[in-house]
Design a protein around this motif. Structure first.
Motif, PDB file in Angstrom:
ATOM      1  N   UNK A 187       6.522   1.854   1.909  1.00  0.00           N
ATOM      2  CA  UNK A 187       5.268   3.554   1.376  1.00  0.00           C
ATOM      3  C   UNK A 187       5.467   4.023   0.537  1.00  0.00           C
ATOM      4  N   UNK A 188       4.195   4.224   1.464  1.00  0.00           N
ATOM      5  CA  UNK A 188       2.803   4.772  -0.176  1.00  0.00           C
ATOM      6  C   UNK A 188       3.652   5.760  -0.860  1.00  0.00           C
ATOM      7  N   UNK A 189       3.457   5.906  -2.265  1.00  0.00           N
ATOM      8  CA  UNK A 189       4.017   7.462  -3.141  1.00  0.00           C
ATOM      9  C   UNK A 189       3.512   7.586  -3.469  1.00  0.00           C
ATOM     10  N   UNK A 190       2.113   7.018  -4.019  1.00  0.00           N
ATOM     11  CA  UNK A 190       0.735   7.421  -5.060  1.00  0.00           C
ATOM     12  C   UNK A 190      -0.811   7.685  -4.002  1.00  0.00           C
ATOM     13  N   UNK A 191      -1.563   8.076  -4.080  1.00  0.00           N
ATOM     14  CA  UNK A 191      -2.785   7.689  -3.642  1.00  0.00           C
ATOM     15  C   UNK A 191      -3.244   8.394  -5.248  1.00  0.00           C
ATOM     16  N   UNK A 192      -4.833   7.339  -5.387  1.00  0.00           N
ATOM     17  CA  UNK A 192      -5.931   7.681  -6.942  1.00  0.00           C
ATOM     18  C   UNK A 192      -6.787   7.034  -6.120  1.00  0.00           C
ATOM     19  N   UNK A 193      -8.136   7.917  -7.443  1.00  0.00           N
ATOM     20  CA  UNK A 193      -9.452   7.210  -6.813  1.00  0.00           C
ATOM     21  C   UNK A 193      -9.792   7.270  -8.143  1.00  0.00           C
ATOM     22  N   UNK A 194     -10.335   5.791  -7.771  1.00  0.00           N
ATOM     23  CA  UNK A 194     -11.166   5.095  -9.125  1.00  0.00           C
ATOM     24  C   UNK A 194     -13.164   4.868  -8.791  1.00  0.00           C
ATOM     25  N   UNK A 195     -13.359   5.732  -9.338  1.00  0.00           N
ATOM     26  CA  UNK A 195     -14.868   6.194  -9.537  1.00  0.00           C
ATOM     27  C   UNK A 195     -15.761   3.925  -9.550  1.00  0.00           C
ATOM     28  N   UNK A 196     -16.357   4.227  -8.865  1.00  0.00           N
ATOM     29  CA  UNK A 196     -16.835   2.377  -9.380  1.00  0.00           C
ATOM     30  C   UNK A 196     -17.751   2.371  -9.395  1.00  0.00           C
ATOM     31  N   UNK A 197     -18.056   1.070 -10.317  1.00  0.00           N
ATOM     32  CA  UNK A 197     -19.083   1.396 -11.570  1.00  0.00           C
ATOM     33  C   UNK A 197     -20.572   1.129 -11.012  1.00  0.00           C
ATOM     34  N   UNK A 198     -21.781   1.826 -11.733  1.00  0.00           N
ATOM     35  CA  UNK A 198     -22.823   1.490 -11.170  1.00  0.00           C
ATOM     36  C   UNK A 198     -22.775   0.286 -11.280  1.00  0.00           C
ATOM     37  N   UNK A 199     -23.675   0.251 -10.249  1.00  0.00           N
ATOM     38  CA  UNK A 199     -24.772  -1.076  -9.766  1.00  0.00           C
ATOM     39  C   UNK A 199     -24.188  -1.403  -8.796  1.00  0.00           C
TER      40      UNK A 199
ATOM     41  N   UNK B  94      -1.428   1.355   8.144  1.00  0.00           N
ATOM     42  CA  UNK B  94      -1.265  -0.307   9.554  1.00  0.00           C
ATOM     43  C   UNK B  94      -1.157  -1.305   8.461  1.00  0.00           C
ATOM     44  N   UNK B  95      -2.147  -1.157   7.596  1.00  0.00           N
ATOM     45  CA  UNK B  95      -1.350  -2.632   6.444  1.00  0.00           C
ATOM     46  C   UNK B  95       0.019  -2.289   6.174  1.00  0.00           C
ATOM     47  N   UNK B  96       0.106  -1.516   5.779  1.00  0.00           N
ATOM     48  CA  UNK B  96       1.814  -2.182   5.497  1.00  0.00           C
ATOM     49  C   UNK B  96       2.482  -1.901   6.794  1.00  0.00           C
ATOM     50  N   UNK B  97       2.624  -1.422   8.086  1.00  0.00           N
ATOM     51  CA  UNK B  97       3.130  -1.854   8.971  1.00  0.00           C
ATOM     52  C   UNK B  97       3.043  -3.141   9.533  1.00  0.00           C
ATOM     53  N   UNK B  98       2.089  -4.547   8.850  1.00  0.00           N
ATOM     54  CA  UNK B  98       2.262  -5.444   9.726  1.00  0.00           C
ATOM     55  C   UNK B  98       0.738  -5.593  10.581  1.00  0.00           C
ATOM     56  N   UNK B  99      -0.050  -4.478  10.498  1.00  0.00           N
ATOM     57  CA  UNK B  99      -0.503  -4.791  11.814  1.00  0.00           C
ATOM     58  C   UNK B  99      -2.385  -5.147  11.138  1.00  0.00           C
ATOM     59  N   UNK B 100      -2.836  -5.376   9.934  1.00  0.00           N
ATOM     60  CA  UNK B 100      -4.035  -5.672   9.223  1.00  0.00           C
ATOM     61  C   UNK B 100      -4.184  -6.748   9.208  1.00  0.00           C
ATOM     62  N   UNK B 101      -4.968  -7.920   9.775  1.00  0.00           N
ATOM     63  CA  UNK B 101      -5.208  -8.964   9.180  1.00  0.00           C
ATOM     64  C   UNK B 101      -7.299  -9.437   8.813  1.00  0.00           C
ATOM     65  N   UNK B 102      -7.450 -11.082   8.017  1.00  0.00           N
ATOM     66  CA  UNK B 102      -8.558 -11.068   7.426  1.00  0.00           C
ATOM     67  C   UNK B 102      -9.176 -11.353   8.773  1.00  0.00           C
TER      68      UNK B 102
END
Length: 124
Positions: free
Chosen positions: A32-44, A97-105
């Motif tokens: 289960x998701x216990x935390x969500x946070x944002x990481x800013x993307x690097x420039x470029x 959905x990924x945690x429920x096993x519903x996502x593939x590459x």
């Protein structure tokens, strides 16, 4: 476990290397998701940055991405990050959905990735 998703707004950014930020989901032992946070993307362009190292240091083991070139895929894999391409939609719903096993590459990446003019044309 920690899962990263290239993000624009609240949705998956279709191109890993130019996202606004990465949403990082921390997942507990019961998947289960216990935390969500944002990481800013690097420039470029992300594939020229040290983002793979940063994500690895944060404990990221999974990347749920829209699209990316082979270079970025290889760098992430070399850092021990499993990549699932072809993702779209709301980042939290995707992670659940990924945690429920519903996502593939999807196995599909950018067919053409050029840095000189910073043009990115992806085959979707």
């Amino acid at each position: 476990m920690k899962v990263a998703v290239p993000t624009r707004g609240n949705n998956v950014d279709d191109h890993f290397g130019h996202c606004e930020a990465y949403t990082i989901f921390t997942v507990d032992a019961s998947n289960k998701i216990e935390k969500a946070e944002l990481l800013p993307s690097p420039q470029g362009c992300g594939c020229k940055s040290n983002i793979a190292s940063v994500l690895k240091e944060m404990g990221i083991t999974v990347m749920l991405a829209g699209n990316m070139g082979g270079g970025a895929l290889n760098v992430l894999n070399r850092h021990g990050i499993d990549v699932y391409r072809g993702c779209s939609g709301n980042v939290r719903i995707l992670a659940e959905s990924f945690l429920e096993g519903k996502i593939g590459d999807s196995g599909i990446g950018c067919a053409h990735h050029e840095h000189e003019g910073e043009e990115h044309q992806c085959s979707h």
